[in-house]
Design a protein around this motif. Structure first.
Motif, PDB file in Angstrom:
ATOM      1  N   PHE A 102       7.577 -10.295  -1.505  1.00 34.76           N
ATOM      2  CA  PHE A 102       6.451 -10.620  -0.630  1.00 34.76           C
ATOM      3  C   PHE A 102       6.688  -9.968   0.722  1.00 34.76           C
ATOM      4  CE2 PHE A 102       5.948 -14.438  -3.391  1.00 34.76           C
ATOM      5  CZ  PHE A 102       4.621 -14.256  -3.716  1.00 34.76           C
ATOM      6  N   VAL A 103       5.658  -9.290   1.240  1.00 38.66           N
ATOM      7  CA  VAL A 103       5.677  -8.779   2.601  1.00 38.66           C
ATOM      8  C   VAL A 103       5.062  -9.828   3.517  1.00 38.66           C
ATOM      9  CG1 VAL A 103       4.843  -6.938   4.126  1.00 38.66           C
ATOM     10  CG2 VAL A 103       5.559  -6.399   1.783  1.00 38.66           C
ATOM     11  N   SER A 104       4.012 -10.497   3.005  1.00 40.53           N
ATOM     12  CA  SER A 104       3.352 -11.588   3.725  1.00 40.53           C
ATOM     13  C   SER A 104       2.849 -12.599   2.699  1.00 40.53           C
ATOM     14  CB  SER A 104       2.182 -11.056   4.541  1.00 40.53           C
ATOM     15  OG  SER A 104       1.381 -12.119   5.012  1.00 40.53           O
ATOM     16  N   THR A 105       2.972 -13.872   3.018  1.00 39.78           N
ATOM     17  CA  THR A 105       2.451 -14.915   2.129  1.00 39.78           C
ATOM     18  C   THR A 105       1.292 -15.675   2.775  1.00 39.78           C
ATOM     19  OG1 THR A 105       4.155 -16.450   2.909  1.00 39.78           O
ATOM     20  CG2 THR A 105       4.608 -15.244   0.861  1.00 39.78           C
ATOM     21  N   ASP A 106       0.714 -15.111   3.834  1.00 38.92           N
ATOM     22  CA  ASP A 106      -0.450 -15.740   4.461  1.00 38.92           C
ATOM     23  C   ASP A 106      -1.579 -15.814   3.459  1.00 38.92           C
ATOM     24  OD1 ASP A 106       0.920 -15.880   6.836  1.00 38.92           O
ATOM     25  OD2 ASP A 106      -0.002 -14.076   7.685  1.00 38.92           O
ATOM     26  N   LEU A 107      -2.225 -16.961   3.368  1.00 42.11           N
ATOM     27  CA  LEU A 107      -3.306 -17.126   2.406  1.00 42.11           C
ATOM     28  C   LEU A 107      -4.489 -16.211   2.694  1.00 42.11           C
ATOM     29  CD1 LEU A 107      -3.297 -20.947   1.704  1.00 42.11           C
ATOM     30  CD2 LEU A 107      -2.432 -19.108   0.281  1.00 42.11           C
ATOM     31  N   LEU A 110      -2.473 -11.826   1.891  1.00 43.80           N
ATOM     32  CA  LEU A 110      -1.283 -11.798   1.045  1.00 43.80           C
ATOM     33  C   LEU A 110      -0.897 -10.350   0.770  1.00 43.80           C
ATOM     34  CD1 LEU A 110       0.647 -13.629  -0.615  1.00 43.80           C
ATOM     35  CD2 LEU A 110      -0.866 -13.250  -2.527  1.00 43.80           C
ATOM     36  N   SER A 111       0.373 -10.032   0.957  1.00 42.34           N
ATOM     37  CA  SER A 111       0.843  -8.666   0.758  1.00 42.34           C
ATOM     38  C   SER A 111       2.113  -8.669  -0.084  1.00 42.34           C
ATOM     39  CB  SER A 111       1.101  -8.010   2.116  1.00 42.34           C
ATOM     40  OG  SER A 111       1.412  -6.661   1.956  1.00 42.34           O
ATOM     41  N   ILE A 112       2.105  -7.832  -1.129  1.00 42.16           N
ATOM     42  CA  ILE A 112       3.199  -7.751  -2.102  1.00 42.16           C
ATOM     43  C   ILE A 112       3.681  -6.315  -2.173  1.00 42.16           C
ATOM     44  CG2 ILE A 112       3.761  -7.947  -4.559  1.00 42.16           C
ATOM     45  CD1 ILE A 112       1.368  -9.978  -4.665  1.00 42.16           C
ATOM     46  N   ARG A 113       4.987  -6.121  -2.206  1.00 45.99           N
ATOM     47  CA  ARG A 113       5.553  -4.787  -2.435  1.00 45.99           C
ATOM     48  C   ARG A 113       6.046  -4.741  -3.876  1.00 45.99           C
ATOM     49  NH1 ARG A 113       8.763  -4.339   1.657  1.00 45.99           N
ATOM     50  NH2 ARG A 113       7.286  -3.080   2.832  1.00 45.99           N
ATOM     51  N   ASN A 126     -11.729 -12.915  -1.872  1.00 48.15           N
ATOM     52  CA  ASN A 126     -13.042 -12.822  -1.238  1.00 48.15           C
ATOM     53  C   ASN A 126     -12.860 -12.239   0.155  1.00 48.15           C
ATOM     54  OD1 ASN A 126     -12.185 -14.910   0.449  1.00 48.15           O
ATOM     55  ND2 ASN A 126     -13.187 -16.495  -0.755  1.00 48.15           N
ATOM     56  N   HIS A 127     -13.866 -12.351   1.005  1.00 44.00           N
ATOM     57  CA  HIS A 127     -13.780 -11.754   2.341  1.00 44.00           C
ATOM     58  C   HIS A 127     -12.672 -12.381   3.185  1.00 44.00           C
ATOM     59  CE1 HIS A 127     -17.328 -10.112   0.793  1.00 44.00           C
ATOM     60  NE2 HIS A 127     -18.102 -10.119   1.849  1.00 44.00           N
ATOM     61  N   GLU A 128     -12.405 -13.678   2.976  1.00 47.74           N
ATOM     62  CA  GLU A 128     -11.368 -14.360   3.756  1.00 47.74           C
ATOM     63  C   GLU A 128      -9.978 -14.230   3.144  1.00 47.74           C
ATOM     64  OE1 GLU A 128     -14.054 -16.937   2.933  1.00 47.74           O
ATOM     65  OE2 GLU A 128     -15.204 -16.012   4.535  1.00 47.74           O
ATOM     66  N   PHE A 129      -9.914 -14.030   1.838  1.00 48.86           N
ATOM     67  CA  PHE A 129      -8.620 -13.922   1.162  1.00 48.86           C
ATOM     68  C   PHE A 129      -8.557 -12.599   0.436  1.00 48.86           C
ATOM     69  CE2 PHE A 129      -6.025 -14.360  -2.681  1.00 48.86           C
ATOM     70  CZ  PHE A 129      -4.817 -14.679  -2.101  1.00 48.86           C
ATOM     71  N   ARG A 130      -7.553 -11.810   0.758  1.00 42.66           N
ATOM     72  CA  ARG A 130      -7.373 -10.529   0.081  1.00 42.66           C
ATOM     73  C   ARG A 130      -5.911 -10.366  -0.303  1.00 42.66           C
ATOM     74  NH1 ARG A 130      -8.610  -9.424   5.512  1.00 42.66           N
ATOM     75  NH2 ARG A 130      -6.826  -8.603   6.619  1.00 42.66           N
TER      76      ARG A 130
END
Length: 178
Positions: A102-107, A110-113, A126-130
């Motif tokens: 995980f690079v970021s776990t913000d809801l 969210l960013s995964i390597r 959706n627009h708020e969660f990507r």
């Protein structure tokens, strides 16, 4: 006197039954580790060789009920598989010979390597969660709710979309649909 003995036996039987029921519920709750969480990183399934190299804490085998955090590197062996909670209703399923962190776990972001291997992502977006997937060859943004497969090898990244829409490239100029 007989009535007194019958009542005493019934009371003792109910007490033993109640104590055993309470004890058995305590055991099952601790061994199943069913936890509902809004945070990404809960491990809901592992099979075979699945390890974690922790940024902070003890590294080692990864099992159901564990959690991974930003900077923890999860790797699977030739027989390894893992399922990781991304957000409520969204999962990353990691195949054999794969590695991610995980690079970021913000809801909301969210960013995964995904360093190598194959991952199937069942995502609510959706627009708020990507969800962004960073690979050695570029970035993939999962822009809609759907099911995606990302394969990373040393030369390329391949994306398959069963349902939804993925955007590739720095500005999302390449759109991949089912």
């Amino acid at each position: 006197m007989t009535r007194y003995i019958v009542r005493l036996v019934l009371f003792a039987g109910l007490a033993v039954f109640g104590a055993s029921l309470a004890f058995s519920q305590g055991i099952s709750a601790s061994t199943n580790k069913f936890v509902i969480s809004a945070a990404a990183g809960g491990i809901s399934y592992t099979e075979g060789d699945v390890t974690v190299a922790r940024k902070v804490g003890k590294s080692g085998m990864l099992i159901k009920g564990d959690a991974v955090f930003v900077g923890d590197r999860v790797s699977t062996g030739t027989d390894g598989r893992a399922e990781v909670l991304l957000n409520p209703g969204s999962y990353l399923r990691l195949g054999a010979n794969s590695a991610f962190e995980f690079v970021s776990t913000d809801l909301e972001d969210l960013s995964i390597r995904l360093e190598r291997g194959a991952a199937i992502l069942e995502v609510y977006a959706n627009h708020e969660f990507r969800v962004d997937i960073l690979t050695p060859h570029g970035k993939v943004r999962l822009g809609e709710t759907g099911v995606y497969r990302v394969n990373v090898d040393k030369n390329s990244t391949a994306v398959a979309v069963w349902e939804g829409k993925a955007l590739m490239g720095r500005g999302g100029e390449t759109v991949i649909k089912e």
